[in-house]
Design a protein around this motif. Structure first.
Motif, PDB file in Angstrom:
ATOM      1  N   ASN A   4       0.854  -1.200   0.000  1.00  0.00           N
ATOM      2  CA  ASN A   4       0.000   0.000   0.000  1.00  0.00           C
ATOM      3  C   ASN A   4       0.882   1.239   0.000  1.00  0.00           C
ATOM      4  O   ASN A   4       1.865   1.314   0.758  1.00  0.00           O
ATOM      5  CB  ASN A   4      -0.912   0.011   1.225  1.00  0.00           C
ATOM      6  CG  ASN A   4      -1.956  -1.091   1.180  1.00  0.00           C
ATOM      7  OD1 ASN A   4      -2.514  -1.381   0.118  1.00  0.00           O
ATOM      8  ND2 ASN A   4      -2.217  -1.710   2.311  1.00  0.00           N
ATOM      9  N   LEU A   5       0.540   2.217  -0.841  1.00  0.00           N
ATOM     10  CA  LEU A   5       1.304   3.456  -0.946  1.00  0.00           C
ATOM     11  C   LEU A   5       0.711   4.524  -0.025  1.00  0.00           C
ATOM     12  O   LEU A   5      -0.519   4.668   0.062  1.00  0.00           O
ATOM     13  CB  LEU A   5       1.308   3.975  -2.384  1.00  0.00           C
ATOM     14  CG  LEU A   5       2.366   3.394  -3.340  1.00  0.00           C
ATOM     15  CD1 LEU A   5       2.145   3.946  -4.740  1.00  0.00           C
ATOM     16  CD2 LEU A   5       3.780   3.722  -2.867  1.00  0.00           C
ATOM     17  N   TYR A   6       1.596   5.270   0.629  1.00  0.00           N
ATOM     18  CA  TYR A   6       1.175   6.347   1.522  1.00  0.00           C
ATOM     19  C   TYR A   6       2.012   7.591   1.215  1.00  0.00           C
ATOM     20  O   TYR A   6       3.236   7.494   1.033  1.00  0.00           O
ATOM     21  CB  TYR A   6       1.382   5.956   2.984  1.00  0.00           C
ATOM     22  CG  TYR A   6       0.670   4.692   3.395  1.00  0.00           C
ATOM     23  CD1 TYR A   6      -0.650   4.727   3.830  1.00  0.00           C
ATOM     24  CD2 TYR A   6       1.329   3.469   3.348  1.00  0.00           C
ATOM     25  CE1 TYR A   6      -1.309   3.565   4.218  1.00  0.00           C
ATOM     26  CE2 TYR A   6       0.682   2.302   3.731  1.00  0.00           C
ATOM     27  CZ  TYR A   6      -0.632   2.349   4.163  1.00  0.00           C
ATOM     28  OH  TYR A   6      -1.271   1.203   4.533  1.00  0.00           O
ATOM     29  N   PRO A   7       1.402   8.765   1.150  1.00  0.00           N
ATOM     30  CA  PRO A   7       2.182  10.001   0.965  1.00  0.00           C
ATOM     31  C   PRO A   7       2.810  10.440   2.281  1.00  0.00           C
ATOM     32  O   PRO A   7       2.258  10.196   3.361  1.00  0.00           O
ATOM     33  CB  PRO A   7       1.133  11.010   0.489  1.00  0.00           C
ATOM     34  CG  PRO A   7      -0.139  10.540   1.141  1.00  0.00           C
ATOM     35  CD  PRO A   7      -0.051   9.041   1.222  1.00  0.00           C
ATOM     36  N   THR A   8       3.937  11.106   2.201  1.00  0.00           N
ATOM     37  CA  THR A   8       4.554  11.692   3.390  1.00  0.00           C
ATOM     38  C   THR A   8       4.022  13.109   3.588  1.00  0.00           C
ATOM     39  O   THR A   8       3.321  13.648   2.723  1.00  0.00           O
ATOM     40  CB  THR A   8       6.078  11.739   3.249  1.00  0.00           C
ATOM     41  OG1 THR A   8       6.425  12.650   2.191  1.00  0.00           O
ATOM     42  CG2 THR A   8       6.646  10.355   2.939  1.00  0.00           C
ATOM     43  N   VAL A   9       4.369  13.711   4.724  1.00  0.00           N
ATOM     44  CA  VAL A   9       3.905  15.079   4.972  1.00  0.00           C
ATOM     45  C   VAL A   9       4.522  16.050   3.974  1.00  0.00           C
ATOM     46  O   VAL A   9       3.912  17.070   3.623  1.00  0.00           O
ATOM     47  CB  VAL A   9       4.233  15.512   6.416  1.00  0.00           C
ATOM     48  CG1 VAL A   9       3.391  14.749   7.419  1.00  0.00           C
ATOM     49  CG2 VAL A   9       5.719  15.341   6.728  1.00  0.00           C
ATOM     50  N   TYR A  10       5.726  15.736   3.470  1.00  0.00           N
ATOM     51  CA  TYR A  10       6.334  16.610   2.458  1.00  0.00           C
ATOM     52  C   TYR A  10       5.457  16.660   1.207  1.00  0.00           C
ATOM     53  O   TYR A  10       5.270  17.724   0.597  1.00  0.00           O
ATOM     54  CB  TYR A  10       7.734  16.102   2.095  1.00  0.00           C
ATOM     55  CG  TYR A  10       8.768  16.267   3.183  1.00  0.00           C
ATOM     56  CD1 TYR A  10       9.342  17.503   3.437  1.00  0.00           C
ATOM     57  CD2 TYR A  10       9.179  15.181   3.952  1.00  0.00           C
ATOM     58  CE1 TYR A  10      10.299  17.662   4.433  1.00  0.00           C
ATOM     59  CE2 TYR A  10      10.134  15.328   4.943  1.00  0.00           C
ATOM     60  CZ  TYR A  10      10.692  16.569   5.186  1.00  0.00           C
ATOM     61  OH  TYR A  10      11.634  16.720   6.172  1.00  0.00           O
ATOM     62  N   THR A  11       4.925  15.518   0.802  1.00  0.00           N
ATOM     63  CA  THR A  11       4.044  15.482  -0.372  1.00  0.00           C
ATOM     64  C   THR A  11       2.719  16.178  -0.087  1.00  0.00           C
ATOM     65  O   THR A  11       2.211  16.941  -0.915  1.00  0.00           O
ATOM     66  CB  THR A  11       3.785  14.020  -0.775  1.00  0.00           C
ATOM     67  OG1 THR A  11       5.019  13.418  -1.162  1.00  0.00           O
ATOM     68  CG2 THR A  11       2.812  13.941  -1.945  1.00  0.00           C
ATOM     69  N   LEU A  12       2.161  15.948   1.093  1.00  0.00           N
ATOM     70  CA  LEU A  12       0.875  16.560   1.428  1.00  0.00           C
ATOM     71  C   LEU A  12       0.976  18.072   1.550  1.00  0.00           C
ATOM     72  O   LEU A  12      -0.029  18.773   1.377  1.00  0.00           O
ATOM     73  CB  LEU A  12       0.342  15.960   2.729  1.00  0.00           C
ATOM     74  CG  LEU A  12      -0.078  14.484   2.649  1.00  0.00           C
ATOM     75  CD1 LEU A  12      -0.515  13.977   4.014  1.00  0.00           C
ATOM     76  CD2 LEU A  12      -1.190  14.290   1.627  1.00  0.00           C
ATOM     77  N   TRP A  13       2.145  18.606   1.877  1.00  0.00           N
ATOM     78  CA  TRP A  13       2.288  20.067   1.930  1.00  0.00           C
ATOM     79  C   TRP A  13       2.165  20.679   0.536  1.00  0.00           C
ATOM     80  O   TRP A  13       1.741  21.815   0.386  1.00  0.00           O
ATOM     81  CB  TRP A  13       3.625  20.442   2.564  1.00  0.00           C
ATOM     82  CG  TRP A  13       3.683  20.068   4.015  1.00  0.00           C
ATOM     83  CD1 TRP A  13       2.625  19.777   4.830  1.00  0.00           C
ATOM     84  CD2 TRP A  13       4.860  19.916   4.823  1.00  0.00           C
ATOM     85  NE1 TRP A  13       3.067  19.463   6.086  1.00  0.00           N
ATOM     86  CE2 TRP A  13       4.420  19.540   6.120  1.00  0.00           C
ATOM     87  CE3 TRP A  13       6.219  20.071   4.583  1.00  0.00           C
ATOM     88  CZ2 TRP A  13       5.319  19.305   7.158  1.00  0.00           C
ATOM     89  CZ3 TRP A  13       7.118  19.840   5.623  1.00  0.00           C
ATOM     90  CH2 TRP A  13       6.668  19.459   6.903  1.00  0.00           C
ATOM     91  N   SER A  14       2.558  19.905  -0.490  1.00  0.00           N
ATOM     92  CA  SER A  14       2.399  20.378  -1.875  1.00  0.00           C
ATOM     93  C   SER A  14       0.998  20.109  -2.396  1.00  0.00           C
ATOM     94  O   SER A  14       0.487  20.845  -3.237  1.00  0.00           O
ATOM     95  CB  SER A  14       3.432  19.693  -2.785  1.00  0.00           C
ATOM     96  OG  SER A  14       4.755  19.992  -2.374  1.00  0.00           O
TER      97      SER A  14
END
Length: 545
Positions: free
Chosen positions: A78-88
């Motif tokens: 399962n793929l999960y975004p990091t907070v760095y990705t969610l900030w963008s």
């Protein structure tokens, strides 16, 4: 999952075929991203590394890194975004909001419990059990954690928002975040929803059953692009109201920045935390110290950047900032004794503030108005760690007593023609003790004269003349920079007349410690060797902000 350090197994560059497969997997996992944004997230030419690691509990995790930051991690396919990705891409996942004080618990490895979830006016996002969700803080839409919903939105509401809400996998400030550039969350203003549109949004969520399309939020973003002035008003929050007082927005933001900085140093940062990354100071401490209804935005201040503000604080000798590693600044020293902005509150003022807060936030129990429901702010202020999940309500008298007990006591002494003297701690009365010496001789010992502006040497000289007895002035045991007076014999009567004759007056307050002497009348004229004093002893509480 990443609350503790992990062990890296390998770190290799991704192959071209694997890069294309990763794009397809991301598109399938997050269809709302679209092809263009997937290409931005996983660039075709920039370096992209695959890091295989073992979490502290033994879980095998694959992390994808580009530009020095982890952007995705894979667990059990399962793929999960990091907070760095969610900030963008802050709208990539349905987002739930919690209080800044809860972030510390999440970073430490705790899951998000439903009592810590803030319900917005538009209601909670519609999710199903097992859905991937983002967690943000009040006043900032930038996610600070990624988790999996432990129950559906319907189940959350049916439970009365009690129990476990989300299993947290990754947070801002955990070890996965530390493997990147350690930047802080950007300030993203909450979406403004018109009252007339709120019902429409609720209906839309109810029909679709989830937030996969995020149609309404996308339309709101478009409105922001076409109407930048509306975005400015929203991001400034409660500060815009301050313009009525004649202060421009920039000056208000400067004041708020100073307030959050000093409050963070006073109440959150400890000596053991040094050296402290400047980004950590801002993200973990200063943002959470921002008053309710206001939003800290350094770009709207006169400093524009945190580094310039800290340089100014260094010039004022409050902190010392050094570049311990290339491009990364840390606070290495703090002058804890530096005078800071603060104020005092009497017990009656503290009671009024607590009562107003409880009424404003509808915390008074509807069934028993003698009980107060504890929100996260009150829990953090008055409850012990072992009470956090067991004590949900407190009686008014118990709540107010706990608030006063947890505040710093102080007292104020006022002399005619002088500025009041405010000191921390409890007011110690003048201590008069009759001690037994060898051969059945008695001596009278007097301490704490300096607190009330009395010179021990002058008191000793006056007593020597009045009592016709020898006196000794010596350092008081166990008290720094304090002297005691010792008079031969039992001189308590003469000493009482001397102090009362000085026309010392006391003003008692609620919960005030024993003052110098009780109010009484005397025909004795003031002694010429001791000036008249007026004492005001108040059990104030110091609030440094």
């Amino acid at each position: 999952m990443f609350a503790k350090a992990f062990r890296v197994k390998s770190n290799t560059a991704i192959k071209g075929s694997d890069r294309r497969k990763l794009r397809a997997d991301v598109t399938a996992a997050f269809p709302s991203l679209g092809t263009d944004r997937v290409s931005e997230l996983i660039p075709g030419k920039e370096e992209l590394n695959v890091v295989k690691l073992y979490a502290h509990k033994g879980d095998a995790v694959t992390v994808y890194m580009t530009g020095g930051n982890p952007i995705l991690f894979e667990l059990e396919k399962n793929l999960y975004p990091t907070v760095y990705t969610l900030w963008s891409y802050p709208d990539l996942l349905p987002a739930f909001t919690t209080w800044p004080l809860v972030l510390e618990k999440l970073v430490g490895g705790a899951d998000l419990m439903l009592p810590g979830v803030v319900v917005p006016p538009t209601g909670l996002p519609q999710v199903q059990q097992g859905d991937l969700c983002a967690i943000a803080l009040v006043g900032n839409r930038a996610p600070v954690a990624v988790g999996v919903a432990a129950m559906s939105t319907t189940q959350m509401l049916a439970s009365g928002l009690k129990g476990k809400g989300f299993s947290v996998l990754h947070t801002y400030q955990d070890h996965l975040w530390k493997s990147g550039d350690k930047s802080s969350p950007p300030a993203i203003a909450p979406l403004a929803v018109n009252p007339t549109d709120s019902n429409e949004e609720k209906v839309d969520l109810g029909l679709h059953g989830n937030l996969s399309s995020l149609t309404l939020e996308g339309e709101e973003e478009k409105r922001k692009v076409h109407h930048p002035e509306a975005s400015e008003d929203t991001s400034s929050g409660a500060l815009s109201q301050g313009s009525l007082d004649g202060k421009p927005l920039q000056e208000q933001m400067d004041d708020l920045l100073h307030q959050c900085f000093l409050h963070a140093l006073k109440s959150r940062v400890k000596k053991a935390d040094l050296p402290l990354l400047t980004s950590t100071l801002l993200g973990s401490h200063m943002f959470s110290c921002c008053p309710e209804g206001q939003q800290l935005d350094i770009k709207k201040s006169s400093y524009k950047k945190l580094s310039k503000f800290l340089q100014h604080m260094q010039q004022e000798q409050i902190v010392q900032v050094k570049e311990l590693s290339k491009g990364v600044e840390s606070i290495v020293a703090v002058d804890w004794r530096h005078p800071r902005k603060g104020s005092t509150l009497e017990g009656s003022e503290v009671r009024r503030i607590v009562i107003d807060y409880a009424k404003k936030n509808s915390l008074v129990d509807a069934d028993n108005r003698n009980l107060v429901k504890l929100d996260p702010v009150l829990c953090d202020c008055i409850l012990e760690k072992n009470e956090q999940h067991s004590v949900m309500k407190l009686p008014w008298d118990c709540l107010l007593t706990r608030c006063l007990q947890n505040m710093q006591p102080a007292y104020q002494v006022t002399f005619p023609g002088q500025e009041p003297i405010l000191k921390k701690g409890k007011l110690s009365p003048i201590d008069i003790t009759l001690a037994q010496k060898a051969y059945n001789k008695k001596v009278t010992v007097v301490r704490n004269l300096e607190t009330y502006g009395l010179d021990p040497c002058s008191v000793a000289a006056t007593l020597q003349q009045r009592c016709q007895a020898s006196t000794i002035v010596s350092p008081a045991p166990g008290a720094k920079d304090s002297l005691q007076v010792q008079i031969q014999g039992n001189q308590i009567h003469h000493l009482g007349q001397l102090l009362l004759g000085g026309n010392i007056k006391t003003k008692a307050f609620t919960n005030c410690p024993d003052t110098l002497i009780s109010m009484c009348r005397t025909d004795q004229k003031p002694t010429p060797h001791l000036p008249c004093h007026v004492l005001s002893a108040s059990p104030c509480c110091i609030l440094l902000i």
